[in-house]
Design an enzyme around this catalytic site. Structure first.
Site, PDB file in Angstrom:
ATOM      1  N   GLU A 198       0.829  -1.198   0.000  1.00  0.00           N
ATOM      2  CA  GLU A 198       0.000   0.000   0.000  1.00  0.00           C
ATOM      3  C   GLU A 198       0.869   1.256   0.000  1.00  0.00           C
ATOM      4  O   GLU A 198       0.698   2.181   0.811  1.00  0.00           O
ATOM      5  CB  GLU A 198      -0.966  -0.039   1.186  1.00  0.00           C
ATOM      6  CG  GLU A 198      -1.884  -1.258   1.119  1.00  0.00           C
ATOM      7  CD  GLU A 198      -2.972  -1.282   2.174  1.00  0.00           C
ATOM      8  OE1 GLU A 198      -2.931  -0.448   3.102  1.00  0.00           O
ATOM      9  OE2 GLU A 198      -3.885  -2.133   2.065  1.00  0.00           O
ATOM     10  N   GLU A 220      -4.037  -9.035  -0.838  1.00  0.00           N
ATOM     11  CA  GLU A 220      -4.648  -8.872   0.479  1.00  0.00           C
ATOM     12  C   GLU A 220      -6.152  -8.697   0.336  1.00  0.00           C
ATOM     13  O   GLU A 220      -6.618  -7.851  -0.440  1.00  0.00           O
ATOM     14  CB  GLU A 220      -4.050  -7.660   1.207  1.00  0.00           C
ATOM     15  CG  GLU A 220      -4.579  -7.455   2.615  1.00  0.00           C
ATOM     16  CD  GLU A 220      -3.853  -6.319   3.333  1.00  0.00           C
ATOM     17  OE1 GLU A 220      -2.608  -6.230   3.186  1.00  0.00           O
ATOM     18  OE2 GLU A 220      -4.505  -5.526   4.021  1.00  0.00           O
TER      19      GLU A 220
END
Length: 624
Positions: free
Chosen positions: A214, A300
């Protein structure tokens, strides 16, 4: 190699390939020389005919023993475990291991070991990984930093494919990391990334590198250039494995990751592919249409986590009139943010639907759900997102994945059956299973037979010829089964059948009040090496030996002999208790103490006590 001596040295470099039994299979040798203070690289080849291949089912390992010999004297020796396997990533077939497609049934894992923190003894990871293996997990993403090399050694030996992740931050800082990697990135990223790849590239378990999680550069100006620099290092140091990033902005609003940022990844990593608008139903398919050559992996996604044994109020029709309100336990600062979305352990439809898509479409290489095990940190508190809690105890969601990822017949029923004061009220009972059909019984009365309609079995060979599995009483396209029943104390039993034969059962009974402590050790003998660990599991049981699923009794551990307690836990983040010492409240009937041996062999005696309950004792020996 390096010559740290004051003069030049001539030597013979000998490499031997050994099998698991220590037998030499092949060898190579060559002369070499290094000047004083010099370093050098030397290449040797050993031919191996018909090697045994490393895989998740049979993680076969060889050993390369490298010896530096001067004259007839061995001056240095280094052992490198290696596995031989082939991997590929295909835009249509996903991940391919040894020539066959393998769906990555994966979990994300943080580095901590619950009550022992991040200095995790090997035995703690062994127990946890064994549980994940039994669930059907075959892949692990190390989030969000380089893992302990010993952890990768275990993955080599136990047969897990690993997405090896390097960074949680590059140059763009994250709010929670005011002293994060961005402070040191410019100065250190080349050396750190190079060292990371060189350290881990001999592990057969590592099948893909993740350059970051991220990362803010996904949408930042110049962010693709930062990724390019990292990809170049990864490819230079290891041209055999692809590089991905765990992208939470692969598609996002108001800005998605730049096309160049996504293009630079050998395999495009998606965090929460079902997050935005119609993609909550379409998942990867819009990008599959736009980028048909792209390789996809779910880096994820959400899981079937939740607080172990917590079900909220499963009686939607009415409140029991005489049930007193119970105050919620005090939360540590910030806990509510993490716990709010994980209160219940009941099935989560969005998780089921995403997994059904991943299972159906081969072009999605697999999925790493967040998370396999509850973890500490990331915002100052723990998260119950795992399907194992911080003790390593199984939650209900564990059995969802087992029903999808394994073929050994199983069935699991929930919730618990202790609902005093709610007699005569309706509630829903759920089951996870990989059986053809499941029949539910309440106190011996059948509540009906249920079966999945996914995956559907189409006709075979000729028109309207359905395989036997497709002829059953399909009742749902969800990935859980459900019955609406009226609560009455007693016995809840689920019976799983295949081809009409009973192959699995699960039974839950209404318990009495807590009467005793049951103590179970996970091994009967331990190594007296100062490192080995023993897990002492406590269950609060009634007079018939049944675990009381709501019990919260205080437990004190007493250890005598050649071991000490290094952590206590109960799997709850709602109760502020120390992981140190010898006391811990049970949470929903269970708690744990982790013992570590001394370096002296001898007996170990463990006793668990709780006021007003019958105590329990267990013994084992430690030795060479």
């Amino acid at each position: 190699m390096a010559n740290d001596g004051a003069s030049s040295a001539a030597f013979t470099l000998v490499c031997a390939l050994l099998g698991p039994d220590g037998r030499e299979i092949g060898s190579a040798r060559a002369p070499g020389a290094l000047a004083a203070g010099a370093r050098g690289e030397f290449t040797q080849e050993i031919d191996l005919v018909k090697p045994s291949l490393w895989s998740v089912e049979t993680p076969y390992l060889y050993l390369v023993r490298t010896t530096v010999r001067i004259g007839d004297r061995d001056v240095d020796q280094y052992d490198t475990p290696v596995g031989i396997r082939s991997t590929a990533w295909d835009a249509d077939r996903g991940f391919i291991l040894n020539g066959a497609p393998v769906k990555l049934d994966g979990v994300c894992l943080h580095a901590d070991g619950g009550p022992v923190g991040v200095a995790v003894p090997e035995g703690v990871w062994v127990r946890r990984l064994q549980e994940l293996k039994a669930m059907g997990c075959n892949a692990i993403r190390t989030a969000h930093n380089p893992p302990d090399p010993d952890f990768l050694d275990l993955c080599d030996r136990m047969g897990f494919c690993v997405m090896d992740e390097m960074y949680d931050e590059w140059l763009v800082p994250k709010r929670q990391n005011y002293q994060g990697c961005h402070v040191f990135y410019d100065e250190w990223h080349v050396r750190d990334t190079t060292d990371f790849v060189r350290r881990d590239r001999n592990h057969p378990c590592v099948v893909i590198w993740s350059a970051g999680n991220e990362i803010g550069e996904q949408t930042a100006e110049g962010g693709a250039g930062v990724l390019q620099g990292l990809v170049d290092i990864f490819h230079k140091e290891d041209p055999t494995r692809p590089v991905t990033c765990a992208c939470d902005n692969a598609y996002a609003e108001p800005r998605s990751a730049s096309p160049e940022f996504m293009r630079l990844q050998d395999v495009a990593g998606y965090n929460y592919a079902d997050r935005w608008r119609e993609r909550a139903n379409l998942y990867y398919s819009p990008d599959r249409r736009l980028f048909p050559e792209r390789k996809f992996v779910g880096t994820e996604d959400g899981s079937m986590g939740g607080i172990r044994g917590e079900y909220g109020d499963p009686f939607p029709a009415a409140e029991a009139p005489d049930t007193p309100a119970v105050a919620a336990p005090a939360q540590p600062p910030g806990a509510e943010l993490f716990l709010s979305s994980w209160r219940s352990s009941l099935p989560k439809i969005n998780v089921e639907q995403l997994w059904r898509f991943v299972r159906t479409y081969d072009y999605v290489a697999g999925d790493f759900m967040w998370t396999g095990i509850d973890y500490l940190g990331e915002g100052g508190v723990g998260s119950p997102a795992g399907v194992l809690d911080s003790c390593g105890f199984r939650k209900d969601g564990y059995y969802f994945y087992q029903s999808q990822w394994t073929s050994t017949p199983m069935v699991h029923v929930l919730p618990h059956w202790n609902w005093r004061g709610r007699e005569g009220q309706p509630l829903t009972v759920y089951a996870y299973s990989n059986c053809d059909t499941v029949e539910l019984f309440v106190n011996g009365r059948s509540m009906g037979v249920k079966a999945y309609e996914f995956p559907r079995r189409g006709v075979e060979n000729v028109w309207n010829n359905l395989p036997a599995r497709a002829r059953g009483p399909h009742t749902t396209a969800d990935l859980h089964l459900a019955w609406d029943v009226v609560y009455e104390p007693g016995v809840l039993k689920a019976v799983g059948r295949q081809a009409g034969r009973v192959v699995a059962t699960d039974e839950i009974a209404t318990t009495g009040e807590p009467a005793a402590v049951r103590l179970t050790l996970d091994k009967t003998a331990a190594a007296a090496d100062g490192r080995d660990v023993v897990h002492a599991v406590v269950e609060i049981v009634d007079g018939d030996g049944r675990t009381v699923p709501t019990a919260g009794n205080d437990v004190t551990f007493d250890v005598q002999g050649e071991a000490r307690i290094i952590g206590v836990d109960n799997g709850s983040f709602s109760i502020s208790e120390s992981f140190h010492g010898s006391e811990r409240h049970a949470f929903n009937g269970r708690c744990l103490a982790i013992l570590q041996t001394t370096r002296s062999p001898g007996s170990i005696r463990v006793t668990a006590r709780s006021p007003g309950l019958r105590e329990a004792t267990a013994e084992l020996n430690s030795g060479p």
